[in-house]
Design an enzyme around this catalytic site. Structure first.
Site, short mmCIF file in Angstrom:
data_model
loop_
_atom_site.label_atom_id
_atom_site.label_comp_id
_atom_site.label_asym_id
_atom_site.label_seq_id
_atom_site.Cartn_x
_atom_site.Cartn_y
_atom_site.Cartn_z
CB CYS A 173 48.09 41.37 84.14
SG CYS A 173 49.14 42.26 85.32
CB CYS A 353 47.69 45.11 89.67
SG CYS A 353 48.57 45.33 88.12
#
Length: 423
Positions: A173, A353
Site C-alpha cells: 500500500c 489506493c
C-alpha cells in the site's frame, strides 16, 4: 464444522497447496471451492491465529475505525472443505513439488500457490525495534501498534513536531505512509493547532506518489496543510529516549549525507521484503520475489506454481485491490491446467489506493501497469470526494469480509479508456 484443522504428520499430499492464508490465499481457496470440482483437494498453510483487514489500519491509527472490526479469527474464514495446516513454509523444492514446514514436516502438491505476503523489516532501522510502541514512535503498518498511533495523534498539541517516513519501494500500500500524514494534519487543523505544529514528511522516492496524475493532486494537499516534504531521504536510525530520527540522503549531490531531526511523534513506515523462505528458494528472482509472468501470475520456470499478492514479482502496486483482480486469473489458470488447456493472461496490473486526504475526503486512485489511470466510477478521479470516504470506511470492509473472501468474483470494470492522465 467449517474447516478441517489438520496436524501434519511426516508427508502429506494435496492437489492444490496454498502457502499463505492472508487475503490472497483465502480468496483463491474460496473461489476454487465455488468454481472447481467438489472433489478438489485444497489446503492452506498459515501460522497466524488472527486475520487482519490491513487497509483499515490507517483509519485505526487516525481514530476513525475500531481495531476490533479490523480482525477476525483465521479459522472462521477458511472455506468449507479446505484443509487448514498450522505452520509456516521453511523451504521450497519446486523440482520435487514439495514444501518443508517449520515443523519439519513435508507437503507435496500437484499445484502450488504462493502468497506469503511480506515481512516488516523493523530491524533494518537502527534502534527502531527497541522503541517502537513507546516514546512517541508508532506505525499503522502493525496491528500491534496502530492503536498506539492514535494515542500519539491525540497527544499532539501546539508546538509539536511530527515526523513521518516513507520507505524504499516495493512495500505494501504505497499510499498508506501519506494517508496518516494527511489525517493527522486534518485533525490538527480541526483542533486549531495545525499552523503552530511542524509536520515533516521524509520520502525515499523522488516523488510523493508513483503515478504522476495523482502525485500532482497530492502535492496540492501537502501544500494545503503546510507539510514540509523531503524527498530522497531514508530513515536509518531512531533514538526513542532522545526523540531523534536520523535520515540519509539517497540521491542528488548530497547522497550519503545524514541529517538528524527531533520529534514529538515519529510515524514509521518500515522497509519490507519477502520472507527468508522465499528469498532463499528457487522460486525467487534476483531481488527475492516469486518470479511470475506479470499477466498470468504463473511462475516463469515452474509451470505448476502460481503466485499473487505482495510476494509476487509482478510490478503492480501491492494492494488488496490488486489481489482482487489477480485471484480470478490464478483460479482460472489452475482450473485450465487441470483440464489440460493453456493458461490465459488476464491481469493488467490493476491496483486501487483510496487516498484519505482528510476526515471525510478521499482521492480514489485506480491505475494499471505503466501508471495509466483507470477509474471505476464515472467521476473525475483527481477530486477529493466524500463518496470515496464512504467506500473506504464502509463499502470496502463489507465487500472484503462478505464478498471477496467468500469467493465471489464479479466487480465493476475499471475504465481503461480514461484520457485524463495524458497531461
Amino acid at each position: 464444522m467449517l474447516v478441517e484443522d489438520s496436524p501434519v504428520a511426516n508427508t502429506q499430499h494435496h492437489q492444490i497447496l496454498i502457502v499463505g492464508g492472508g487475503t490472497a490465499g483465502i480468496t483463491v481457496a474460496a473461489s476454487l471451492r465455488r468454481r472447481g470440482p467438489k472433489s478438489l483437494d485444497i489446503a492452506i498453510v498459515e501460522p497466524s491465529e488472527t486475520h487482519y483487514y490491513q487497509p483499515c489500519l490507517t483509519l485505526v491509527g487516525a481514530g476513525a475505525y475500531g481495531m476490533a472490526k479490523a480482525q477476525r479469527p483465521e479459522r472462521s474464514l477458511i472455506p468449507r472443505g479446505v484443509t487448514l495446516i498450522r505452520g509456516a513454509a521453511q523451504s521450497f523444492d519446486p523440482d520435487k513439488s514439495s514444501v518443508v514446514l517449520d515443523t519439519g514436516d513435508t507437503l507435496t502438491y500437484d499445484y502450488l500457490v504462493v502468497c506469503t505476503g511480506v515481512k516488516l523489516d523493523w530491524d533494518k532501522i537502527d534502534g527502531l525495534s527497541a522503541t517502537l510502541g513507546k516514546n512517541g514512535v508508532c506505525s499503522i503498518y502493525s496491528p500491534l501498534h496502530a492503536p498506539y498511533t492514535w494515542q500519539c495523534v491525540q497527544g499532539l498539541k501546539a508546538g509539536s513536531r511530527v515526523v513521518f517516513t516513507q520507505p524504499p519501494l516495493p512495500f505494501k500500500c504505497p499510499g498508506a505512509p501519506q494517508k496518516i500524514v494527511y489525517l493527522t494534519a486534518d485533525r490538527l487543523r480541526r483542533a486549531g493547532t495545525l499552523q503552530a505544529c511542524d509536520l515533516q514528511y521524509f520520502v525515499h522516492a523522488p516523488v510523493v506518489f508513483g503515478v504522476p496524475f495523482f502525485a500532482r493532486e497530492l502535492m496540492k494537499v501537502v501544500a494545503r496543510y503546510g507539510i514540509k516534504a523531503h524527498f530522497q531521504q531514508n530513515l536509518v536510525a531512531v533514538d526513542g529516549t532522545a526523540k531523534t530520527a536520523t535520515f540519509e540522503a539517497v540521491g542528488n549531490d548530497d547522497k550519503g549525507k545524514r541529517t538528524t531531526v527531533t520529534f514529538d511523534m515519529l510515524h514509521v513506515s518500515p522497509p519490507q521484503s519477502p520472507h527468508d523462505a522465499i528469498t532463499k528458494s528457487p522460486l525467487a528472482n534476483a531481488a527475492g520475489w516469486v518470479e511470475v509472468n506479470q499477466n498470468s501470475m504463473q511462475h516463469v520456470r515452474y509451470l505448476n506454481v502460481f503466485s499473487l499478492g505482495d510476494v509476487s514479482s509482478a510490478p503492480n502496486s501491492k494492494t488488496a485491490a490488486a489481489v482482487r483482480k489477480q485471484a480470478p486469473v490464478v483460479v482460472r489458470n489452475l482450473l485450465r491446467m487441470k483440464a489440460g488447456t493453456p493458461v490465459e493472461t488476464g491481469y493488467d496490473g490493476y491496483a486501487s489506493c483510496p487516498l484519505t486526504t482528510a476526515y471525510g475526503k478521499v482521492i480514489m486512485a485506480e491505475f494499471v501497469y505503466g501508471g495509466k489511470v483507470t477509474p471505476t466510477l464515472p467521476l473525475d478521479p483527481a477530486r477529493e470526494r466524500w463518496i470515496g470516504w464512504w467506500i473506504k470506511v464502509t463499502g470496502l470492509p463489507l465487500f472484503y469480509w462478505s464478498y471477496m473472501l467468500k469467493g465471489h468474483e464479479w466487480f465493476p470494470r475499471h475504465n481503461s479508456a480514461f484520457k485524463g492522465d495524458a497531461a
